[in-house]
Scaffold this motif. Structure first.
Motif, PDB file in Angstrom:
ATOM      1  N   HIS A 291       4.514  -6.492  -2.870  1.00 33.39           N
ATOM      2  CA  HIS A 291       4.950  -5.123  -3.172  1.00 33.39           C
ATOM      3  C   HIS A 291       4.085  -4.128  -2.398  1.00 33.39           C
ATOM      4  O   HIS A 291       2.865  -4.254  -2.369  1.00 33.39           O
ATOM      5  CB  HIS A 291       4.822  -4.844  -4.669  1.00 33.39           C
ATOM      6  N   PHE A 292       4.723  -3.175  -1.781  1.00 30.34           N
ATOM      7  CA  PHE A 292       4.021  -2.104  -1.079  1.00 30.34           C
ATOM      8  C   PHE A 292       4.449  -0.771  -1.712  1.00 30.34           C
ATOM      9  O   PHE A 292       5.642  -0.486  -1.804  1.00 30.34           O
ATOM     10  CB  PHE A 292       4.386  -2.099   0.409  1.00 30.34           C
ATOM     11  N   SER A 293       3.464  -0.003  -2.146  1.00 30.29           N
ATOM     12  CA  SER A 293       3.767   1.291  -2.774  1.00 30.29           C
ATOM     13  C   SER A 293       4.130   2.324  -1.720  1.00 30.29           C
ATOM     14  O   SER A 293       3.559   2.352  -0.626  1.00 30.29           O
ATOM     15  CB  SER A 293       2.551   1.785  -3.558  1.00 30.29           C
ATOM     16  N   LEU A 294       5.076   3.176  -2.094  1.00 31.20           N
ATOM     17  CA  LEU A 294       5.535   4.230  -1.183  1.00 31.20           C
ATOM     18  C   LEU A 294       5.487   5.562  -1.921  1.00 31.20           C
ATOM     19  O   LEU A 294       5.475   5.585  -3.162  1.00 31.20           O
ATOM     20  CB  LEU A 294       6.972   3.945  -0.743  1.00 31.20           C
TER      21      LEU A 294
ATOM     22  N   ARG B 265       8.358   5.186  -5.134  1.00 29.59           N
ATOM     23  CA  ARG B 265       9.175   4.113  -4.573  1.00 29.59           C
ATOM     24  C   ARG B 265       8.272   2.953  -4.186  1.00 29.59           C
ATOM     25  O   ARG B 265       7.064   3.091  -4.066  1.00 29.59           O
ATOM     26  CB  ARG B 265       9.933   4.603  -3.353  1.00 29.59           C
ATOM     27  N   ARG B 266       8.877   1.812  -3.973  1.00 29.82           N
ATOM     28  CA  ARG B 266       8.111   0.683  -3.468  1.00 29.82           C
ATOM     29  C   ARG B 266       9.018  -0.252  -2.680  1.00 29.82           C
ATOM     30  O   ARG B 266      10.247  -0.262  -2.889  1.00 29.82           O
ATOM     31  CB  ARG B 266       7.376  -0.050  -4.575  1.00 29.82           C
TER      32      ARG B 266
ATOM     33  N   GLN C 211       9.743  -4.099  -1.944  1.00 32.86           N
ATOM     34  CA  GLN C 211       9.518  -5.434  -2.498  1.00 32.86           C
ATOM     35  C   GLN C 211       9.986  -6.452  -1.464  1.00 32.86           C
ATOM     36  O   GLN C 211      11.156  -6.473  -1.098  1.00 32.86           O
ATOM     37  CB  GLN C 211      10.307  -5.585  -3.790  1.00 32.86           C
TER      38      GLN C 211
END
Lengths: 176, 148
Positions: free
Chosen positions: B77-80, B84-85, B87
């Motif tokens: 998972h990368f946070s935005l 938002r993220r 996956q």
């Protein structure tokens, strides 16, 4: 044991056998006790089955009438070459091997033409259903092949120079 | 039960198709804010013409960048910005092409759900926003997987 929330994102890779064996078993254990998730697995299997059947029908519908005459011509040509070699060099050439080698090469070429690595999907209308497959002439540095695309109000954009692909979501930005 | 029978059928190919454990996958996710006017980030100079052609906006600023090694067949998972993220589920590497599932999420809502094959080291983009003709800002996400 996994919960429905844990399993939700894993059902699709589960049906496609893309999970690790341990995760696969965890998902199966959960689905074995959860009617809702089991029903989702059954639905996904139905979709996959429909896709496989559709692909098989598409392949069955291909016109390969030009392939076998080409194979026959190739066999005649190889026969003639083999006979010439046998005469001029006094050596026996295994004709069958050469002929079947050519047939295999032609078959491999036909397979590549039918499902080559550059098969990709075209623009998406926005309801998530991929458009008919199209062929890309060459592999660009940023080439991306989209096998499946789902989402609401989305569009596919491609920059032809580098092949850069962008999936655009028409959505209000709320990050200020 | 249906699922019990399925495991026997599904587990075999899953085991046989082993993940490329000897190859490290590094994924870089960059969030870029696109606007109609203003200065652009110096690190995006090379990308700017391409971004302009793709999204129509003129100014681009990096708001978030994260790069890390990811495991094959394991969700990352990368946070935005904006809650938002991204996956990601990297699935396999074949002929220098990385196959992965990508989901762009906003809270529990899936904006995009896709399966892609991308060349190792290539950049794939996602954009969220209104068209440049009617909107004044958009979020661009650059996704760059690199197998080493």
């Amino acid at each position: 044991m996994m919960s429905c929330t844990d399993v939700a994102g894993l059902l699709e890779p589960f049906v496609d056998s893309e999970l690790t064996p341990a995760t696969l078993l965890d998902v199966a254990r959960h689905a074995g006790h959860c009617r809702s998730c089991e029903a989702q697995v059954a639905d996904l299997l139905g979709v996959r089955e429909a896709l496989v059947t559709g692909s098989e029908r598409a392949v069955a519908g291909l016109d390969l009438s030009g392939v076998w005459p080409h194979v026959a011509r190739e066999m005649d040509r190889v026969d003639a070459q083999a006979a010439w070699r046998a005469r001029s060099e006094g050596r026996r050439v295994s004709r069958r091997l050469v002929v079947w080698g050519s047939v295999a090469a032609i078959a491999a070429g036909a397979m590549l033409m039918m499902r080559g690595p550059f098969l990709t999907t075209g623009p998406v209308a926005g309801d998530g259903a991929p458009a008919a497959p199209t062929r890309v002439a060459k592999r660009l540095p940023n080439s991306v092949y989209i096998d499946r695309l789902a989402g609401k109000d989305i569009a596919l954009r491609r920059e032809p120079k580098s092949g850069t692909t962008m999936i655009w979501v028409h959505h209000e930005v709320q990050n200020r | 039960m249906l699922t019990t029978a399925l495991v026997a059928v599904l587990a075999a190919p899953a085991i046989a198709q082993a993940a490329p454990s000897d190859t490290t996958l590094r994924i870089e996710v960059t969030a870029v804010r696109a606007a109609d006017s203003g200065p652009s980030d110096p690190s995006l100079v090379a990308l700017r013409p391409r971004l302009r052609r793709l999204v129509g906006y003129r100014a681009f600023q990096v708001v978030n960048q994260e790069a890390r090694d990811c495991d094959w067949r394991s969700e990352a998972h990368f946070s935005l910005p904006g809650g938002r993220r991204l996956q990601l589920l990297p699935k396999s590497l074949d002929d220098d092409v990385v196959r992965m599932q990508v989901r762009l999420l906003e809270g529990r809502h899936r904006l995009v759900d896709t399966n892609i094959r991308v060349m190792s080291g290539a950049t794939m983009m996602f954009g969220v926003g209104r068209d440049a003709r009617v909107g004044d800002e958009a979020l661009i996400i650059l996704l760059k997987p690199e197998a080493k």
